[in-house]
Design an enzyme around this catalytic site. Structure first.
Site, PDB file in Angstrom:
ATOM      1  N   PHE A 241       4.657   4.548   2.159  1.00  8.59           N
ATOM      2  CA  PHE A 241       5.815   5.277   1.685  1.00  8.59           C
ATOM      3  C   PHE A 241       5.748   6.782   1.971  1.00  8.59           C
ATOM      4  O   PHE A 241       6.696   7.500   1.690  1.00  8.59           O
ATOM      5  CB  PHE A 241       5.953   5.105   0.174  1.00  8.59           C
TER       6      PHE A 241
ATOM      7  N   PRO B  20       0.825  -1.212   0.000  1.00 13.91           N
ATOM      8  CA  PRO B  20       0.000   0.000   0.000  1.00 13.91           C
ATOM      9  C   PRO B  20       0.853   1.253   0.000  1.00 13.91           C
ATOM     10  O   PRO B  20       1.836   1.351   0.748  1.00 13.91           O
ATOM     11  CB  PRO B  20      -0.809  -0.131   1.298  1.00 13.91           C
ATOM     12  N   CYS B  21       0.501   2.202  -0.862  1.00 15.55           N
ATOM     13  CA  CYS B  21       1.371   3.370  -1.042  1.00 15.55           C
ATOM     14  C   CYS B  21       1.436   4.235   0.205  1.00 15.55           C
ATOM     15  O   CYS B  21       2.364   5.023   0.369  1.00 15.55           O
ATOM     16  CB  CYS B  21       0.904   4.201  -2.232  1.00 15.55           C
ATOM     17  N   GLN B  22       0.452   4.123   1.115  1.00 13.80           N
ATOM     18  CA  GLN B  22       0.507   4.916   2.347  1.00 13.80           C
ATOM     19  C   GLN B  22       1.770   4.615   3.142  1.00 13.80           C
ATOM     20  O   GLN B  22       2.241   5.439   3.911  1.00 13.80           O
ATOM     21  CB  GLN B  22      -0.720   4.641   3.227  1.00 13.80           C
TER      22      GLN B  22
END
EC number: 2.1.1.37
Length: 499
Positions: A106, A102-104
């Site tokens: 990063f 999940p990009c969160q």
């Protein structure tokens, strides 16, 4: 990664062994299905959501309930995973890792912090935003795959001013990998959906070769919203200049290719569901939609090449007794609005139509001798019964009626909450799409099973990578790892191009 481990794995693959895949953040298994179809073996998956984990296990390891267990990557160590599943030594269990953290995880961590996290396994305790990223790297370090595939939204190229894909490449390159990433649209690969995503491929340097992405098999002019999102991402890359050295221009789609698969070709053969009639007959009621009733196909419906593939996908053929998840939401207030919408209409048009319907109902009552004053309790009751409550200026994209002769817009996990983003193009049916129609638009074959009730199934589908998109990527990776000749690659291209 130890070069001798990579050489041993590559030797096995080039002697004819199937690449063994571990799917991280697997969801129900869109990536897994594409890799399976391309000739890989799905060894295991790690998925936190119980319904999605059960779906993955049931489809890829139906006889082994251990594969249907939900697992949290944060607390599931690689050693524990292979021990639970009986897969032998950790560094010899898998050849390829795939998935999309999940990009969160990063957000605003920063490149120095990412290197610190990679170097110090407990560093995530001081920065939980990077936790899932650290776990993904931990799995790469433990399993020592010869190839890695990562998928994510285009925004990872400019996530709070960071190019996350570039940062991932930097860390993987420090581990001995060659990396590259690009943006691909699923509609160029036979998927009836305009879905734009970032894909990153990494090979261990022992594999040799260069990073390449699959050549498109279909053509379409993407609408402004999709070209715009790509342009924004690429504009950021151009500003970054030397800070985007691992970006690769996507292979161009050519006008001479077959046209993109349309929504009608994808779902037009499925049995119609007339929502208004079913509601009037008492067949459509409020409550959880369970997959406990089969629906036989309508033999009179035209079957496109794409629909034929979805019905006959090896190992996932159309069930003889009929599909069990061709079910829709109970939305009695909105069916008449759906019927009046034109293809491409969004929520402002829907709201205006609803206000017109309200005025028509007030006039109808007036002609019957019942006068209703605007703002009165009676008028307010009619308003609530006919007009959706959302502000048209704040939610312009909440609704959209699909076009019959175009691929669908991007399916999202929000389908699990409502399906207004994909209203069926057939005004006679006047409804949002069914679970099976969503699966078709995502290129899941008819025999693929989704666990849970309607809402979890919609969420699993919206979260998935389209299997046909995954298959194209998997075929590209397989050629590099196994040294397959051009004839094998041409055969894959011809097979995909008939859709």
């Amino acid at each position: 990664m130890k070069p001798e481990v990579a050489r041993r794995k590559l030797a096995r693959l080039r002697a004819g062994g199937k690449p063994r895949v571990l799917d991280l953040f697997s969801g129900c298994g869109g990536l897994s299905l594409g890799f399976l179809a391309a000739g890989f073996r799905i060894g295991a998956a790690v998925e936190f959501d119980p319904d999605a984990a059960r779906s993955h296990g049931l489809n890829f390891h139906p006889d082994d309930p251990r594969h249907s267990q939900a697992r949290d990557i944060i607390v599931t160590h690689p050693e524990d995973l292979v021990s639970e599943l009986g897969l032998g030594p950790v560094d010899d269990a898998f050849d390829v890792l795939i998935g999309g953290p999940p990009c969160q995880a990063f957000a605003r961590v920063g490149r120095p912090k990412l290197r610190e996290i990679d170097a110090h396994p407990r560093a995530f305790e001081h920065d939980p935003r990077a936790r899932l990223y650290q776990e993904y790297l931990r799995y790469v370090e433990a399993f020592q795959p010869v190839a890695v595939l990562i998928e994510n939204v285009p925004d990872v190229l400019n996530h709070g001013g960071q190019n996350i894909a570039e940062e991932i490449c930097e860390v993987l390159e420090s581990k001995g990998y060659l990396c590259g990433y690009t943006l691909l649209n699923a509609s160029f690969y036979g998927v009836p959906q305009m879905r734009e995503r970032m894909f990153l491929i990494a090979y261990h340097r022992e594999a040799g070769g260069q990073i390449s992405f699959p050549v498109p098999t279909h053509w379409m002019d993407l609408p402004p919203g999709y070209e715009g999102s790509r342009s924004v991402a690429l504009k950021f890359l151009s500003k970054a200049q030397g800070d985007a050295h691992d970006y690769i221009d996507p292979p161009a789609s050519r006008r001479h290719l077959p046209p993109a698969v349309t929504a009608d070709k994808a779902i037009g053969d499925l049995t119609p569901i007339n929502a208004r009639r079913q509601m009037a007959e008492g067949k459509l009621k409020r409550g959880a939609r369970r997959f406990d009733q089969s629906m036989l196909p309508d033999a009179r419906r035209r079957i496109s090449d794409y629909a034929r593939l979805m019905r006959s996908w090896p190992g996932f053929e159309h069930p003889e007794g009929g599909i069990r998840d061709h079910v829709i939401r109970y939305l009695p207030r909105d069916y008449e609005i759906f019927a009046r919408l034109k293809p491409g209409d969004q929520y402002p048009e829907a709201h205006q139509l609803a206000m017109t319907m309200l005025a028509e109902r007030v006039e109808q009552l007036r002609q019957q001798g019942v006068r209703i004053r605007e703002g009165s309790p009676e008028w307010q009751n009619l308003l609530a019964a006919i007009v959706p409550p959302y502000d048209a200026s704040k939610f312009p994209n909440k609704w959209r009626k699909m076009w019959r002769d175009q691929p669908a817009r991007t399916l999202l996990a929000h389908l699990g909450k409502d399906s207004y983003s994909h209203i069926h193009y057939d005004s006679e049916q006047a409804r949002t799409i069914s679970v099976r129609e969503a699966a078709r638009l995502q290129s899941f074959p008819d025999g693929f099973v989704f666990c849970g009730t309607m809402n979890p199934a919609f969420r699993q589908i919206g979260n998935a990578v389209p299997p046909l998109m995954a298959k194209a990527l998997a075929a590209e990776i397989l050629q590099t790892l196994c040294g397959y000749n051009e004839a094998r690659n041409d055969e894959h291209t011809r097979t995909t191009a008939v859709l």
